[in-house]
Design a protein around this motif. Structure first.
Motif, mmCIF file in Angstrom:
data_model
loop_
_atom_site.group_PDB
_atom_site.id
_atom_site.type_symbol
_atom_site.label_atom_id
_atom_site.label_comp_id
_atom_site.label_asym_id
_atom_site.label_seq_id
_atom_site.Cartn_x
_atom_site.Cartn_y
_atom_site.Cartn_z
ATOM 1 N N GLU A 171 47.429 -91.202 -49.619
ATOM 2 C CA GLU A 171 46.542 -91.825 -48.644
ATOM 3 C C GLU A 171 45.901 -93.062 -49.275
ATOM 4 O OE1 GLU A 171 42.422 -90.894 -46.122
ATOM 5 O OE2 GLU A 171 43.393 -89.307 -47.305
ATOM 6 N N ALA A 172 45.834 -94.147 -48.529
ATOM 7 C CA ALA A 172 45.193 -95.359 -49.012
ATOM 8 C C ALA A 172 43.680 -95.186 -49.032
ATOM 9 C CB ALA A 172 45.576 -96.545 -48.128
ATOM 10 N N ARG A 173 43.004 -96.007 -49.820
ATOM 11 C CA ARG A 173 41.554 -95.979 -49.855
ATOM 12 C C ARG A 173 40.990 -96.534 -48.541
ATOM 13 N NH1 ARG A 173 42.681 -97.754 -55.195
ATOM 14 N NH2 ARG A 173 42.395 -99.919 -54.534
ATOM 15 N N ARG A 174 39.749 -96.168 -48.270
ATOM 16 C CA ARG A 174 39.138 -96.574 -47.009
ATOM 17 C C ARG A 174 39.185 -98.080 -46.800
ATOM 18 N NH1 ARG A 174 34.252 -98.670 -46.131
ATOM 19 N NH2 ARG A 174 33.501 -98.120 -48.202
ATOM 20 N N ALA A 232 52.274 -94.956 -42.001
ATOM 21 C CA ALA A 232 51.644 -93.832 -41.300
ATOM 22 C C ALA A 232 51.014 -92.851 -42.280
ATOM 23 C CB ALA A 232 52.681 -93.127 -40.431
ATOM 24 N N PHE A 233 51.742 -92.490 -43.347
ATOM 25 C CA PHE A 233 51.181 -91.573 -44.340
ATOM 26 C C PHE A 233 49.946 -92.184 -45.009
ATOM 27 C CE2 PHE A 233 55.411 -89.174 -45.206
ATOM 28 C CZ PHE A 233 55.087 -88.242 -44.240
ATOM 29 N N ALA A 234 50.028 -93.463 -45.381
ATOM 30 C CA ALA A 234 48.929 -94.115 -46.095
ATOM 31 C C ALA A 234 47.681 -94.214 -45.227
ATOM 32 C CB ALA A 234 49.361 -95.503 -46.559
ATOM 33 N N ASP A 269 35.604 -99.158 -40.404
ATOM 34 C CA ASP A 269 35.382 -98.280 -41.553
ATOM 35 C C ASP A 269 35.716 -98.963 -42.881
ATOM 36 O OD1 ASP A 269 34.522 -96.288 -39.900
ATOM 37 O OD2 ASP A 269 36.400 -95.165 -39.895
ATOM 38 N N ALA A 270 36.602 -99.969 -42.860
ATOM 39 C CA ALA A 270 37.012 -100.642 -44.093
ATOM 40 C C ALA A 270 36.016 -101.700 -44.544
ATOM 41 C CB ALA A 270 38.388 -101.286 -43.906
ATOM 42 N N SER A 271 35.153 -102.137 -43.653
ATOM 43 C CA SER A 271 34.243 -103.232 -43.961
ATOM 44 C C SER A 271 33.279 -102.863 -45.082
ATOM 45 C CB SER A 271 33.452 -103.617 -42.708
ATOM 46 O OG SER A 271 32.484 -104.593 -43.012
ATOM 47 N N THR A 272 33.011 -103.827 -45.965
ATOM 48 C CA THR A 272 32.038 -103.606 -47.030
ATOM 49 C C THR A 272 30.611 -103.685 -46.484
ATOM 50 O OG1 THR A 272 32.140 -105.957 -47.589
ATOM 51 C CG2 THR A 272 33.559 -104.466 -48.836
#
Length: 627
Positions: A107-110, A37-39, A146-149
């Motif tokens: 926080e994790a990267r996008r 959840a935090f990430a 949002d994560a897609s390259t």
């Protein structure tokens, strides 16, 4: 997390950036849900060795700290348990009640989101308040898009290029492009132009329009196929935002279901139609060289809403709501950068680069990364409180509020005059903000002043030296109003209510301690029990302020205000202005001099200017008019 920060949070509540776990004998398995959840949101602290009961936190301690810590850190490094490696920092605090372990989860990267457990994307979580919620299907899709390259708006679509474009919009766009880029439109026809600038791409030997091409230039039929919801919902209300109720009908509304260019044109027309200060706008470009500051903020906010929304989210609609004294913008889709980064110059990573570039080519989206900064700069020039940004990583939404509330008010100027220190314009703005909020960080300072990070830090250091604020927390970026001023200025300390739309600064401003009491034949001694606080001026005092921009004798001031009784005039009107720092004596070392005169201090001059501006704003067509 330092020991002091931990102790402070134990006296607070469990919220979006902290989670307490008892973990007396072993690392709890549900801790990984909190890590996920935090990430997936904005990061936070996970604390072991604290028990929650009836809303209170009690330190119970971790019995075998090394074993619990090693077990937990082993879990978060195991990709069979969690999908990405996260650089989690830990700290150990030996308290009297027991040992507490505190871990910071970043926080994790996008492109790493959603962070999920047990190799199962359906076990991804987001942080809402003090809860770890499992992601819904729609929330997972938002993360995946949002994560897609490969950006969603660049996807080629299998539609007929001879029918999918709106000819009027393409013609308008090319005309605007030619004005913004002289000599660069060399295409012989629309198809060649659209291909040259990336609206059409070749796929398998066939030209296909991109999703961005349909969204920006498409005909209504095709836009609605690509985006089966409204592009924007614009609503006008005649009441204040605090009175908003979804059941209350708007006074006017437009629901836009067309391409983004037509949406922009419709929104601008709506704005000017309801503005009480209609401006002369170029019909062809919808811009003017002499844009007033409030239009610049609106323009940038409206364009940001149109071009940065999540076009793959068909469940939520971008909304603009115009209230009395406030405009609100809601967008599905969070910003990829932090609030601080949004205020810094330079290009930012964006959700829809093809759409953004299409607007930028024709001057509707100015230089890269300056949109939000322009909103803040324009709002600051109007003297209003900084725009409010809520970039919700869990909800994946973006909210912007433009409040027409003056930062520097009569009461605020009087408060600052009573401090006994001279503040620069930027320092006065920061102090005014602190008087409302009680805390400020460096990003707030940059938003208030437009200064760089280094200059903002120097400013707060000067205020610290003047004993007006104190550093708080570990990072050195959070500051609070000095303790000796909190009871005088903060609403919570005085028991007064929050800021109202009347722009009155909360709290009662008293005369500065240590102020020199001038006792002359012209200034009578203080009367027992007489209230010397000065949080607003009487009409008589305003007349004094208006007349004392040059040195005036007591007799001159009395004649100007129509007073004959000297003791009452001095005690009731003149002395509070002296002790409040609005007036000063021209011969302070000879208070009994027959040549004594009264003149405005710097604070008094600012008060006079404020009064004059208020009178201008109150006139029809003034800044106070509008939505």
């Amino acid at each position: 997390m330092t020991r002091d920060e931990l102790l402070a949070r134990l006296q607070s509540i469990e919220w979006s950036d902290i989670e307490f776990k008892e973990a007396t004998w072993a690392a709890p398995r549900d801790a990984l849900e909190t890590v996920s959840a935090f990430a997936n949101t904005s990061g936070g602290h996970l604390v072991f060795g604290v028990k929650q009961s009836n809303g209170a936190f009690t330190v119970t301690g971790v019995t075998n700290a090394d074993e619990v810590q090693n077990t937990f850190l082993g879990w978060v490094r195991d990709q069979n348990k969690i999908s990405v490696f996260l650089p989690i920092d830990g700290s150990v605090h030996a308290l009297a009640e027991g040992t507490v372990l505190a871990f910071h989860v970043p926080e994790a990267r996008r492109n790493e989101k959603p962070v999920f457990l047990d190799r199962n994307p359906r076990k991804a979580h987001i942080r809402r308040g003090g809860r770890d919620d499992t992601c819904t299907g729609d929330e997972l899709l938002r993360f995946i898009r949002d994560a897609s390259t490969f950006r969603f708006d660049a996807e080629p679509l299998d539609v007929d290029i001879a029918r999918c474009f709106d000819e009027t919009t393409v013609r308008w766009y090319r005309a605007r492009f030619a004005v913004s880029n002289p000599g660069r439109d060399t295409a012989g026809d629309d198809t060649a132009f659209l291909r040259q600038w990336g609206f059409l791409v070749e796929q398998g030997g066939v030209l296909r329009p991109t999703r961005a091409a349909i969204l920006v230039l498409g005909s209504g039929e095709y836009v609605r196929q690509v985006l089966p919801r409204m592009v924007a919902d614009v609503q006008l209300y005649r009441h204040a935002s605090a009175d908003y109720d979804s059941a209350v009908r708007w006074a006017d509304r437009i629901s836009v279901e067309d391409n983004l260019i037509k949406a922009w044109q419709a929104i601008v027309e709506f704005y000017f139609r309801h503005s009480e200060r209609p401006f002369a706008v170029d019909v062809a470009t919808l811009r003017r060289d002499d844009d007033p500051p409030d239009y610049i903020s609106f323009r940038e906010a409206a364009i940001n809403l149109l071009i940065h929304q999540d076009f793959g989210d068909t469940t939520r609609v971008p909304v603009m709501r115009f209230f009395r004294h406030q405009t609100e913008f809601f967008n599905p889709g969070d910003a990829f950068t932090s609030r601080e980064q949004l205020l810094d110059p330079g290009d930012k990573e964006v959700r829809n680069p093809s759409v953004v570039n299409a607007f930028r080519r024709i001057g509707l989206s100015d230089q890269g990364g300056t949109g939000v900064r322009a909103i803040f700069d324009s709002w600051r020039r109007l003297g209003y409180l900084p725009p409010e940004i809520e970039n919700n990583k869990a909800e994946k939404s973006f909210r912007l509020r433009l409040r027409k509330e003056k930062l520097i008010t009569e009461a605020q100027l009087l408060a600052q005059a009573s401090l006994g220190v001279r503040l620069s314009e930027h320092e006065a703005d920061v102090f005014a903000y602190l008087s409302r909020k009680g805390q400020i960080d460096l990003t707030d300072v940059k938003a208030l002043t437009g200064l760089s990070g280094a200059d903002a830090r120097q400013l707060v250091q000067r205020l610290t030296v003047q004993a007006l604020l104190v550093a708080q927390g570990e990072g050195g970026s959070l500051f609070g109003l000095a303790e000796h001023l909190r009871a005088r200025f903060l609403p919570a300390a005085t028991g007064s209510s929050d800021i109202s739309e009347s722009n009155q600064t909360p709290g009662v401003v008293s005369t500065a301690e240590g102020a020199t009491e001038q006792v002359t034949e012209q200034v009578v001694p203080r009367q027992p029990g007489l209230d010397r606080s000065l949080d607003r001026l009487t009409e008589v005092q305003w007349r004094i302020v208006g007349h004392a921009d040059v040195p005036r004798s007591l007799a001159e001031l009395m004649v100007h205000t129509g007073y004959r009784q000297r003791p009452h005039f001095v005690a009731t009107h003149l002395e509070p202005l002296l002790t409040g720092g609005v007036l000063r004596l021209t011969i302070p070392d000879k208070p009994r001099s027959s040549q004594q005169r009264y003149v405005l201090t710097d604070a008094g001059v600012q008060l006079k200017l404020l009064r004059e501006q208020q009178q201008v704003d109150a006139q029809p067509g003034g800044e106070g008019d509008g939505h």
